[in-house]
Design an enzyme around this catalytic site. Structure first.
Site, PDB file in Angstrom:
ATOM      1  N   SER A 177      -7.461  -1.392  12.201  1.00 61.39           N
ATOM      2  CA  SER A 177      -8.132  -0.388  12.176  1.00 61.39           C
ATOM      3  C   SER A 177      -9.377  -0.240  13.253  1.00 61.39           C
ATOM      4  O   SER A 177      -9.571  -0.981  13.705  1.00 61.39           O
ATOM      5  CB  SER A 177      -8.805  -0.848  11.351  1.00 61.39           C
ATOM      6  N   GLY A 189       0.740  -1.091  -0.274  1.00 54.69           N
ATOM      7  CA  GLY A 189       0.041  -0.478   0.039  1.00 54.69           C
ATOM      8  C   GLY A 189       1.060   1.352  -0.416  1.00 54.69           C
ATOM      9  O   GLY A 189       0.523   2.184   0.528  1.00 54.69           O
ATOM     10  N   LYS A 193     -11.050  -6.572   9.621  1.00 54.81           N
ATOM     11  CA  LYS A 193      -9.789  -5.926  11.008  1.00 54.81           C
ATOM     12  C   LYS A 193      -9.611  -6.629  11.972  1.00 54.81           C
ATOM     13  O   LYS A 193      -8.720  -6.716  12.984  1.00 54.81           O
ATOM     14  CB  LYS A 193      -9.500  -4.517  10.704  1.00 54.81           C
ATOM     15  N   GLY A 206      -1.444   7.146   1.116  1.00 54.19           N
ATOM     16  CA  GLY A 206      -1.773   7.344   2.585  1.00 54.19           C
ATOM     17  C   GLY A 206      -1.168   6.954   3.125  1.00 54.19           C
ATOM     18  O   GLY A 206       0.038   7.436   3.391  1.00 54.19           O
ATOM     19  N   TYR A 256     -15.965  -4.711   5.863  1.00 58.12           N
ATOM     20  CA  TYR A 256     -14.272  -3.938   6.516  1.00 58.12           C
ATOM     21  C   TYR A 256     -13.885  -4.055   7.773  1.00 58.12           C
ATOM     22  O   TYR A 256     -12.988  -4.349   8.016  1.00 58.12           O
ATOM     23  CB  TYR A 256     -14.784  -2.264   6.030  1.00 58.12           C
ATOM     24  N   ASP A 269      -2.054  -7.707  -7.366  1.00 54.10           N
ATOM     25  CA  ASP A 269      -2.741  -7.558  -6.359  1.00 54.10           C
ATOM     26  C   ASP A 269      -2.726  -7.912  -5.992  1.00 54.10           C
ATOM     27  O   ASP A 269      -3.350 -10.046  -5.455  1.00 54.10           O
ATOM     28  CB  ASP A 269      -4.481  -7.579  -7.616  1.00 54.10           C
TER      29      ASP A 269
END
Length: 260
Positions: A112, A9, A158, A13, A154, A42
Site C-alpha cells: 500500500s 482476498g 505494509k 475488492g 496498517y 482465516d
C-alpha cells in the site's frame, strides 16, 4: 496456455476484480477468502494458514503458476498485523513449492502507499524480525491506545511487507528459483475495505488531503487488477523485488526526489 492462479482476498475488492479478469482471459483461479471462495480460511491464524496450503495443494494437484497474496485488513487492530504481514508471508512461503513445476512461476503481494506513512518503530522492528508473538503484543498495545497510535498499525504492516518482498525477492528461494517476486502499492481504491473513506464526497475530499492522487484520483479495483495480471504474466520475467506504486502520484508527491 491456461495458467493457474491462487488469489487471496478473492471475494471482494482488488482480489475479486483480479480473479474476474484472469478468468475472463481463460485462466483458472483458486480463490481464497474468509468466506465465499474456493478455499475459506482465516489467514490471521496458524491453523488457517496451514489449511490454505493443504486445500490449495489438493485443488491444484500440487501445481500452480502464480501466487497473488492480496488478502488484507485496514482496521486499527492487532488482527490487521496477523493478516497483512504474517498471513501474507505464510501464503507466499507456504505455497512457493507448488510453483516448482510451472514453466513461468510468478508471485506478487499487495502492499500500500500507506507504507510511506511514519510507522510505529517497535511494531516495525518486530515485524522485520518476523517475531509474531512480539508483534501481536505491540499491536495490541497500539489498539488499546486507540487514536493516532492505533492508526499506525496498517501502514506499519505494509512497510514491513514491502521490506520483506525486497529482501526475499533476491534470494535463492525466489530469484534463484526463477520466480519473480514483487508487490503493488495501491493508493485509495474504491473497495468495501475503503468505504469509510470513499463513500461520500466529504470523505473523498478528506482522504485526498492525506493521500494526494493528482492523476485521476481515487480509482476502481479493476485498474489494480490489470497491473497484478501483468506482474504474474509470462511477459514479466525480470522485475525483481519491486514495489510498484499504482497511486495516482501520491508516492511522487510524498517522497519526491528522496529515493534518488
Amino acid at each position: 496456455m491456461s495458467r493457474t492462479h491462487v488469489i487471496t482476498g478473492a471475494a471482494s475488492g482488488i482480489g475479486k476484480s483480479t480473479a474476474e479478469l484472469l478468468t475472463q482471459r481463460g485462466d483458472r483461479v483458486i480463490g481464497v477468502d474468509l468466506r465465499g471462495a474456493d478455499v475459506n480460511v482465516d489467514l490471521s491464524t496458524p491453523e488457517g494458514r496451514s489449511e490454505l496450503v493443504d486445500r490449495v495443494t489438493d485443488l491444484s494437484d500440487g501445481v500452480i503458476d502464480t501466487i497473488i497474496a492480496n488478502a488484507g485488513l485496514a482496521t486499527p487492530t492487532a488482527t490487521t498485523v496477523a493478516v497483512n504481514f504474517f498471513g501474507t508471508v505464510a501464503t507466499l512461503t507456504g505455497l512457493r513449492h507448488l510453483l516448482a513445476a510451472s514453466s513461468a512461476p510468478r508471485a506478487v503481494a499487495t502492499a500500500s502507499m500507506a507504507s510511506l506513512f511514519p510507522p510505529d518503530d517497535a511494531l516495525l522492528e518486530a515485524l522485520t524480525a518476523e517475531d509474531e508473538p512480539r508483534a501481536m503484543e505491540r499491536a495490541s498495545e497500539l489498539e488499546a491506545a486507540g487514536g493516532d497510535a492505533a492508526s499506525q498499525i496498517y501502514g506499519t504492516t505494509k512497510r514491513a511487507l514491502a521490506r520483506w518482498i525486497r529482501r526475499n525477492a533476491i534470494t535463492p528461494d525466489w530469484a534463484g528459483a526463477g520466480i519473480p517476486l514483487n508487490a503493488i502499492a495501491p493508493g485509495v481504491v474504491k473497495t468495501p475495505m475503503t468505504e469509510a473513506f470513499t463513500g461520500t464526497e466529504e470523505a473523498r475530499t478528506a482522504i485526498l488531503k492525506t493521500v494526494p492522487m493528482p492523476l485521476n484520483g481515487i480509482f476502481e479495483p479493476r485498474d489494480a487488477a490489470y497491473l497484478l495480471a501483468w506482474l504474474v504474466s509470462t511477459e514479466n520475467a525480470h522485475l525483481c523485488g519491486q514495489v510498484i506504486f499504482i497511486d495516482g502520484g501520491s508516492d511522487a508527491v510524498i517522497r519526491g526526489d528522496s529515493t534518488w
